[in-house]
Design an enzyme around this catalytic site. Structure first.
Site, mmCIF file in Angstrom:
data_model
loop_
_atom_site.group_PDB
_atom_site.id
_atom_site.type_symbol
_atom_site.label_atom_id
_atom_site.label_comp_id
_atom_site.label_asym_id
_atom_site.label_seq_id
_atom_site.Cartn_x
_atom_site.Cartn_y
_atom_site.Cartn_z
ATOM 1 N N ASN A 24 0.960 -1.062 -0.014
ATOM 2 C CA ASN A 24 -0.037 0.056 0.073
ATOM 3 C C ASN A 24 0.829 1.117 -0.094
ATOM 4 O OD1 ASN A 24 -1.380 2.324 1.041
ATOM 5 N ND2 ASN A 24 -3.052 0.907 1.685
ATOM 6 N N HIS A 27 1.022 6.247 1.718
ATOM 7 C CA HIS A 27 1.991 7.081 2.724
ATOM 8 C C HIS A 27 2.845 7.955 1.967
ATOM 9 C CE1 HIS A 27 -0.951 6.555 5.853
ATOM 10 N NE2 HIS A 27 -0.694 5.329 5.964
ATOM 11 N N ARG A 35 3.004 18.885 1.672
ATOM 12 C CA ARG A 35 3.434 20.157 1.206
ATOM 13 C C ARG A 35 2.913 20.595 -0.085
ATOM 14 N NH1 ARG A 35 8.551 22.089 3.115
ATOM 15 N NH2 ARG A 35 8.374 21.858 5.267
ATOM 16 N N HIS A 60 -5.628 3.610 -1.766
ATOM 17 C CA HIS A 60 -7.010 3.888 -1.311
ATOM 18 C C HIS A 60 -7.337 5.467 -1.708
ATOM 19 C CE1 HIS A 60 -9.557 4.283 2.589
ATOM 20 N NE2 HIS A 60 -10.295 4.686 1.363
ATOM 21 N N ARG A 62 -9.384 8.047 -1.284
ATOM 22 C CA ARG A 62 -10.509 8.405 -0.338
ATOM 23 C C ARG A 62 -10.971 9.457 -0.997
ATOM 24 N NH1 ARG A 62 -9.129 7.020 5.299
ATOM 25 N NH2 ARG A 62 -10.809 8.552 5.660
ATOM 26 N N ARG A 66 -7.221 12.921 0.578
ATOM 27 C CA ARG A 66 -6.214 13.349 1.449
ATOM 28 C C ARG A 66 -4.747 12.845 1.151
ATOM 29 N NH1 ARG A 66 -7.268 10.124 7.152
ATOM 30 N NH2 ARG A 66 -9.302 11.187 6.840
ATOM 31 N N HIS A 67 -4.924 11.891 0.403
ATOM 32 C CA HIS A 67 -3.213 11.224 -0.068
ATOM 33 C C HIS A 67 -3.293 10.713 -1.371
ATOM 34 C CE1 HIS A 67 -5.072 7.580 1.421
ATOM 35 N NE2 HIS A 67 -4.662 7.795 2.683
ATOM 36 N N GLU A 87 -8.687 0.626 -3.304
ATOM 37 C CA GLU A 87 -9.691 0.586 -2.017
ATOM 38 C C GLU A 87 -10.472 2.148 -2.152
ATOM 39 O OE1 GLU A 87 -7.184 0.674 1.604
ATOM 40 O OE2 GLU A 87 -6.432 -1.160 1.177
ATOM 41 N N THR A 117 -6.919 6.710 10.212
ATOM 42 C CA THR A 117 -6.818 5.816 9.004
ATOM 43 C C THR A 117 -8.319 4.786 9.117
ATOM 44 O OG1 THR A 117 -5.547 3.914 8.173
ATOM 45 C CG2 THR A 117 -5.553 4.150 10.868
ATOM 46 N N THR A 118 -8.234 4.052 8.367
ATOM 47 C CA THR A 118 -9.510 3.165 8.184
ATOM 48 C C THR A 118 -9.621 2.453 9.679
ATOM 49 O OG1 THR A 118 -9.018 2.768 6.025
ATOM 50 C CG2 THR A 118 -10.896 1.414 6.859
ATOM 51 N N GLU A 170 -11.329 -9.061 3.118
ATOM 52 C CA GLU A 170 -10.048 -8.728 3.602
ATOM 53 C C GLU A 170 -10.223 -8.647 5.089
ATOM 54 O OE1 GLU A 170 -7.881 -5.422 2.110
ATOM 55 O OE2 GLU A 170 -6.697 -5.194 3.858
ATOM 56 N N HIS A 209 -4.032 -4.279 7.904
ATOM 57 C CA HIS A 209 -3.999 -3.297 8.447
ATOM 58 C C HIS A 209 -3.285 -3.417 9.770
ATOM 59 C CE1 HIS A 209 -5.778 0.352 10.227
ATOM 60 N NE2 HIS A 209 -6.221 0.676 9.182
ATOM 61 N N GLY A 210 -2.280 -2.503 9.991
ATOM 62 C CA GLY A 210 -1.468 -2.753 11.311
ATOM 63 C C GLY A 210 -0.366 -3.816 11.284
ATOM 64 N N GLY A 231 1.101 -1.449 4.334
ATOM 65 C CA GLY A 231 1.317 -0.005 3.899
ATOM 66 C C GLY A 231 2.433 0.513 4.864
ATOM 67 N N HIS A 232 1.874 1.038 6.242
ATOM 68 C CA HIS A 232 2.472 2.206 6.948
ATOM 69 C C HIS A 232 3.694 1.436 7.333
ATOM 70 C CE1 HIS A 232 3.490 4.567 10.525
ATOM 71 N NE2 HIS A 232 2.825 5.503 9.744
#
Ligand code: PXP
Length: 260
Positions: A24, A27, A35, A60, A62, A66-67, A87, A117-118, A170, A209-210, A231-232
């Site tokens: 993912n 990020h 910026r 994702h 959104r 936002r990203h 997503e 986050t989700t 998922e 996730h996580g 992802g993160h």
């Protein structure tokens, strides 16, 4: 080419044994949007993730953008060499965009504007909650998009997902990731039981996730799981060691977990 063609090509290349790592890259876009500039570019990061051994790419889009931006998905659809997992929420505008892009895979997720986050899986308890998800699933699947629902690892929600026509679920691994000791062991059993049940009703089983380099191995060892979305943790490591190496290291952990 269909979704199963993709998977068999990856298998022939030895890139996909029985567990796929979808990276993912949201990020990377988060840093860019901080910026409102043009770097770092998630599309360039996607190329490096593929060189590091990613079996697929997850983004994702959104509703608040936002990203990831529409431009990112446009370019990824043209340039990615591995399948894209898009997503999105079941909102009409998002489903129309997804049907136009026609990625290999889509994952329907809940979305709240104020969340970092989700936060949880899709709520599918009432007819009002089920209807938009069922409609979106039908439209995407009719358009040839392999469609997955992001849900908590519960039997009832899994059964409803199958009834709504999803090809995959998922399983949300957030509660597993956020606990320790006996509580984490209980969450692992919950994930494992949910994966077995989902497979028994004919669904492909993904999770995410996580998940991190430290906590992923026991989840990756669950036999019925065939795809992880991470992802993160990978992007955080990539800041320090580079994208290719960060993906390669995660891939290696998954491979070892499957072997054991
Ligand atoms: N799967 C879904 C459905 C998600 O929404 C996210 C977060 O965007 C992930 C997986 C990846 O989670 P993480 O960034 O914590 O690895």
């Amino acid at each position: 080419m269909t979704y199963s063609d993709d998977i068999s090509i990856l298998r022939r290349q030895g890139r996909c044994t029985d567990m796929r790592l979808y990276v993912n890259i949201d990020h990377v876009a988060t840093v860019r949007q901080a910026r409102m500039t043009d770097e770092p570019d998630p599309v360039r990061a996607a190329v490096l993730a593929e060189l590091g051994g990613a079996d697929g790419l997850t983004v994702h889009l959104r509703e608040d953008r936002r990203h990831i931006q529409d431009r990112d998905v446009d370019l990824l659809m043209d340039t990615a060499r591995t399948p894209i997992n898009l997503e999105l929420t079941a909102a009409e505008e998002m489903v129309a965009l997804a049907c136009a892009w026609c990625p290999r895979q889509a994952t329907l997720v809940p979305e709240k504007r104020e969340e970092i986050t989700t936060e949880g899986g899709l709520a599918l308890d009432t007819e009002t909650q089920r209807r938009p998800v069922g409609d979106a699933t039908r439209r995407l699947q009719d358009g040839g998009v392999h469609t997955s629902l992001f849900i908590d690892p519960d039997q009832d929600t899994i059964r409803i997902s199958a009834d709504l026509g999803a090809a995959a679920v998922e399983l949300h691994t957030g509660e597993y990731a956020n606990t320790e000791g006996a509580e984490r062991a209980a969450q692992l059993t919950r994930l494992s039981d949910a994966a077995a049940f989902a497979r028994s009703v004919g669904l492909a089983v993904h999770a995410g996730h996580g998940l991190t380099y430290e906590n992923v191995a026991p989840v990756a060892a669950i036999d019925e799981l065939e795809e992880l979305n991470i992802g993160h943790s990978i992007i955080s490591r990539a800041v320090l060691v580079g994208m290719e190496r960060a993906v390669r290291e995660m891939s290696e952990i998954l491979r070892r977990a499957r072997r054991s």
